[in-house]
Scaffold this active site. Structure first.
Site, PDB file in Angstrom:
ATOM      1  N   SER A 139      66.309 -40.115  -6.137  1.00  0.00           N
ATOM      2  CA  SER A 139      67.181 -41.875  -5.042  1.00  0.00           C
ATOM      3  C   SER A 139      67.642 -41.153  -4.578  1.00  0.00           C
ATOM      4  O   SER A 139      69.032 -41.158  -5.641  1.00  0.00           O
ATOM      5  CB  SER A 139      66.576 -42.972  -5.472  1.00  0.00           C
ATOM      6  OG  SER A 139      67.238 -44.071  -4.477  1.00  0.00           O
ATOM      7  N   TYR A 152      68.078 -49.995 -11.096  1.00  0.00           N
ATOM      8  CA  TYR A 152      67.764 -49.213 -10.603  1.00  0.00           C
ATOM      9  C   TYR A 152      68.424 -47.922 -10.497  1.00  0.00           C
ATOM     10  O   TYR A 152      67.744 -46.652 -10.811  1.00  0.00           O
ATOM     11  CB  TYR A 152      67.102 -49.720  -9.677  1.00  0.00           C
ATOM     12  CG  TYR A 152      65.932 -48.500  -8.460  1.00  0.00           C
ATOM     13  CD1 TYR A 152      64.689 -48.028  -8.910  1.00  0.00           C
ATOM     14  CD2 TYR A 152      66.872 -48.109  -7.106  1.00  0.00           C
ATOM     15  CE1 TYR A 152      64.762 -47.386  -8.011  1.00  0.00           C
ATOM     16  CE2 TYR A 152      66.037 -47.123  -6.266  1.00  0.00           C
ATOM     17  CZ  TYR A 152      64.458 -46.037  -7.096  1.00  0.00           C
ATOM     18  OH  TYR A 152      64.005 -45.298  -6.141  1.00  0.00           O
TER      19      TYR A 152
HETATM   20  N1  LIG Z   1      59.835 -45.080  -0.708  1.00  0.00           N
HETATM   21  C1  LIG Z   1      61.132 -45.299  -1.339  1.00  0.00           C
HETATM   22  O1  LIG Z   1      61.668 -45.604  -0.161  1.00  0.00           O
HETATM   23  C2  LIG Z   1      61.998 -44.613  -1.988  1.00  0.00           C
HETATM   24  C3  LIG Z   1      62.883 -44.038  -2.260  1.00  0.00           C
HETATM   25  C4  LIG Z   1      63.584 -43.356  -2.510  1.00  0.00           C
HETATM   26  C5  LIG Z   1      63.243 -43.022  -3.688  1.00  0.00           C
HETATM   27  N2  LIG Z   1      61.936 -43.292  -4.176  1.00  0.00           N
HETATM   28  C6  LIG Z   1      61.409 -43.314  -5.815  1.00  0.00           C
HETATM   29  O2  LIG Z   1      60.071 -42.205  -4.772  1.00  0.00           O
HETATM   30  C7  LIG Z   1      59.406 -42.020  -6.114  1.00  0.00           C
HETATM   31  C8  LIG Z   1      57.850 -42.883  -5.750  1.00  0.00           C
HETATM   32  O3  LIG Z   1      58.192 -43.910  -4.721  1.00  0.00           O
HETATM   33  P1  LIG Z   1      57.031 -45.037  -4.355  1.00  0.00           P
HETATM   34  O4  LIG Z   1      57.421 -45.310  -2.596  1.00  0.00           O
HETATM   35  O5  LIG Z   1      56.018 -43.436  -3.474  1.00  0.00           O
HETATM   36  O6  LIG Z   1      56.653 -45.986  -4.620  1.00  0.00           O
HETATM   37  P2  LIG Z   1      54.747 -46.499  -4.104  1.00  0.00           P
HETATM   38  O7  LIG Z   1      54.435 -46.472  -3.310  1.00  0.00           O
HETATM   39  O8  LIG Z   1      55.042 -48.080  -4.952  1.00  0.00           O
HETATM   40  O9  LIG Z   1      54.134 -46.015  -5.629  1.00  0.00           O
HETATM   41  C9  LIG Z   1      54.312 -45.464  -6.542  1.00  0.00           C
HETATM   42  C10 LIG Z   1      53.092 -45.073  -7.185  1.00  0.00           C
HETATM   43  O10 LIG Z   1      53.249 -44.978  -9.142  1.00  0.00           O
HETATM   44  C11 LIG Z   1      52.119 -46.076  -9.773  1.00  0.00           C
HETATM   45  N3  LIG Z   1      53.083 -47.127 -10.822  1.00  0.00           N
HETATM   46  C12 LIG Z   1      53.921 -47.293 -10.015  1.00  0.00           C
HETATM   47  N4  LIG Z   1      54.286 -48.547 -11.808  1.00  0.00           N
HETATM   48  C13 LIG Z   1      53.711 -47.493 -12.738  1.00  0.00           C
HETATM   49  C14 LIG Z   1      53.539 -47.602 -14.077  1.00  0.00           C
HETATM   50  N5  LIG Z   1      53.899 -48.509 -14.689  1.00  0.00           N
HETATM   51  N6  LIG Z   1      51.758 -46.524 -14.663  1.00  0.00           N
HETATM   52  C15 LIG Z   1      51.810 -45.624 -14.060  1.00  0.00           C
HETATM   53  N7  LIG Z   1      51.397 -45.666 -12.399  1.00  0.00           N
HETATM   54  C16 LIG Z   1      52.403 -46.537 -11.855  1.00  0.00           C
HETATM   55  C17 LIG Z   1      51.356 -47.054  -8.692  1.00  0.00           C
HETATM   56  O11 LIG Z   1      50.010 -46.783  -8.878  1.00  0.00           O
HETATM   57  P3  LIG Z   1      49.780 -48.689 -10.094  1.00  0.00           P
HETATM   58  O12 LIG Z   1      51.267 -49.481  -9.608  1.00  0.00           O
HETATM   59  O13 LIG Z   1      48.445 -48.492  -9.985  1.00  0.00           O
HETATM   60  O14 LIG Z   1      50.636 -47.941 -11.056  1.00  0.00           O
HETATM   61  C18 LIG Z   1      51.762 -45.610  -7.029  1.00  0.00           C
HETATM   62  O15 LIG Z   1      50.750 -45.207  -7.283  1.00  0.00           O
HETATM   63  C19 LIG Z   1      59.897 -43.112  -6.702  1.00  0.00           C
HETATM   64  O16 LIG Z   1      60.160 -43.046  -8.172  1.00  0.00           O
HETATM   65  C20 LIG Z   1      60.720 -43.833  -6.848  1.00  0.00           C
HETATM   66  O17 LIG Z   1      61.534 -44.599  -7.234  1.00  0.00           O
HETATM   67  C21 LIG Z   1      61.106 -44.016  -3.383  1.00  0.00           C
END
Ligand SMILES: NC(=O)c1ccc[n+]([C@@H]2O[C@H](COP(=O)([O-])OP(=O)(O)OC[C@H]3O[C@@H](n4cnc5c(N)ncnc54)[C@H](OP(=O)(O)O)[C@@H]3O)[C@@H](O)[C@H]2O)c1
Length: 262
Positions: A139, A152
Site C-alpha cells: 500500500s 496497518y
Molecule cells: N482498497 C484499497 O484502497 C487498498 C489500498 C491499498 C492497498 N490495498 C491492499 O490490497 C489488498 C486487497 O484489498 P481489497 O480492498 O481488495 O480488500 P477487500 O475488498 O476487503 O477484500 C479482501 C479479500 O480478502 C479476504 N480476506 C480478508 N481477511 C481474510 C482472512 N483472514 N483470511 C482469508 N481471506 C481473507 C476477503 O474475504 P473474506 O472476508 O470472506 O475472508 C476478501 O476476499 C489488501 O492487502 C489491502 O491492504 C487496498
C-alpha cells in the site's frame, strides 16, 4: 500485448472480492489456472478459478493449507499473488497509538505481513523449481506512516521490505519478487456500507456517500479519482508475466498521484 501466461498456474490470496478477485479474473482471462482463497467463497471467485479454497489466511495453518491444496490441484505453482490484507472493519479501531491494543497490532501484522511470509515459505520450493514470480500487494501507506489504522502502515512497510529481501535472495535463483503499492482502490473495503470506508466516514461525522465523493480532494489525488480493482489487476498480471522478465525487487505505486515525493 500478449502476456504469454497461457498454461501457467497461480495462487491468489484474498480473492473473494476486490483486488484479489480482479487479479483472479485477469489471470484466468490470460489462460492461467488459478486457485483463489478467502474465508468466504463467492460465486465470482468460483467462476474465476479452477478451485476456490476457504481458509483463514491470518493464521499459519490457513496459509499453509491453501498452498498444500493448490499444489494438489495445480501440480505446481508458477505465480503467487500475496494480496490478502487490510483487516475486518469491525475489529479495527481508528484511534491513535495509545488507543490501540496489542490484539489490533497482531491482527494487522498476521494478515498484512505474516500471511505473505507463511504462503511464500510454503510455495517457494515449487516456485523455485518453476522459476516463478511473486507479487506482494502492499500500500502507499508503507510510505505514508501516519495514515490509516495504527499498525496497518507499519505492517505494509514490513511487507514492502520483505519483497526486497526475497528478491535479493531468490532473484539469482530465478524467482522474481515485486511489490505493488496501491492508493485508494474502489473495492468493498471502501464502497461496502459495512466496510472500512463507511466506518471512516462515521468517524469524520460525514455520510459514506460524502466520503466517497471527497476522497480525491481529501487524499490530494492528482488524477482526481481513485483506482479501480481491474487497473491494479492489469499491473499485477503484467508483472507476473514474461514481459516483465527483468523487473525484480521493484515497488510499483498505483495511486493516481497521491504520493507527492519524487
Ligand atoms: N482498497 C484499497 O484502497 C487498498 C489500498 C491499498 C492497498 N490495498 C491492499 O490490497 C489488498 C486487497 O484489498 P481489497 O480492498 O481488495 O480488500 P477487500 O475488498 O476487503 O477484500 C479482501 C479479500 O480478502 C479476504 N480476506 C480478508 N481477511 C481474510 C482472512 N483472514 N483470511 C482469508 N481471506 C481473507 C476477503 O474475504 P473474506 O472476508 O470472506 O475472508 C476478501 O476476499 C489488501 O492487502 C489491502 O491492504 C487496498
Amino acid at each position: 500485448m500478449e502476456l504469454d501466461l497461457t498454461g501457467k498456474t497461480a495462487v491468489v490470496t484474498g480473492a473473494g472480492r476486490g483486488i484479489g478477485l480482479a487479479v483472479a479474473e485477469a489471470l484466468t482471462a490470460e489462460g492461467v489456472r488459478v486457485v483463489g482463497a478467502a474465508r468466504t467463497i463467492t460465486p465470482e471467485l468460483e467462476k474465476a478459478s479452477v478451485a476456490a479454497v476457504s481458509a483463514d489466511l491470518g493464521t499459519a495453518d490457513g496459509a499453509t493449507a491453501l498452498i498444500d491444496a493448490a499444489l494438489t490441484e495445480l501440480g505446481g505453482i508458477d505465480i503467487l499473488v500475496n494480496n490478502v490484507g487490510g483487516g475486518d472493519a469491525d475489529r479495527l479501531g481508528l484511534g491513535g497509538f495509545l488507543d490501540v491494543s496489542d490484539e489490533q497490532w497482531r491482527i494487522l501484522f498476521d494478515l498484512n505481513l505474516f500471511s505473505a511470509v507463511w504462503a511464500t515459505r510454503a510455495a517457494l520450493p515449487s516456485l523455485l523449481e518453476r522459476r516463478g514470480a511473486i507479487v506482494n500487494v502492499s500500500s502507499i501507506n508503507a510510505h505514508l506512516p501516519a495514515a490509516g489504522p495504527v499498525g496497518y502502515s507499519e505492517a505494509k512497510a514490513a511487507l514492502s521490505n520483505l519483497g526486497k529481501r526475497l528478491s535479493e535472495e531468490f532473484g539469482p535463483r530465478g524467482v522474481r519478487v515485486n511489490t505493488v503499492s496501491p492508493g485508494v482502490v474502489g473495492t468493498p473495503l471502501w464502497r461496502d456500507p459495512s466496510g472500512f470506508g463507511a466506518k471512516l466516514a462515521e468517524s469524520q461525522g460525514i455520510s459514506h456517500e460524502q466520503l466517497l465523493a471527497s476522497i480525491g480532494e481529501q487524499f490530494g489525488i492528482a488524477s482526481g479519482r481513485i483506482s479501480e480493482p481491474e487497473e491494479v489487476a492489469a499491473l499485477i498480471a503484467f508483472l507476473v508475466s514474461p514481459r516483465a522478465a527483468n523487473i525484480v525487487g521493484a515497488d510499483y505505486v498505483i495511486d493516481g498521484g497521491t504520493v507527492k515525493t519524487a
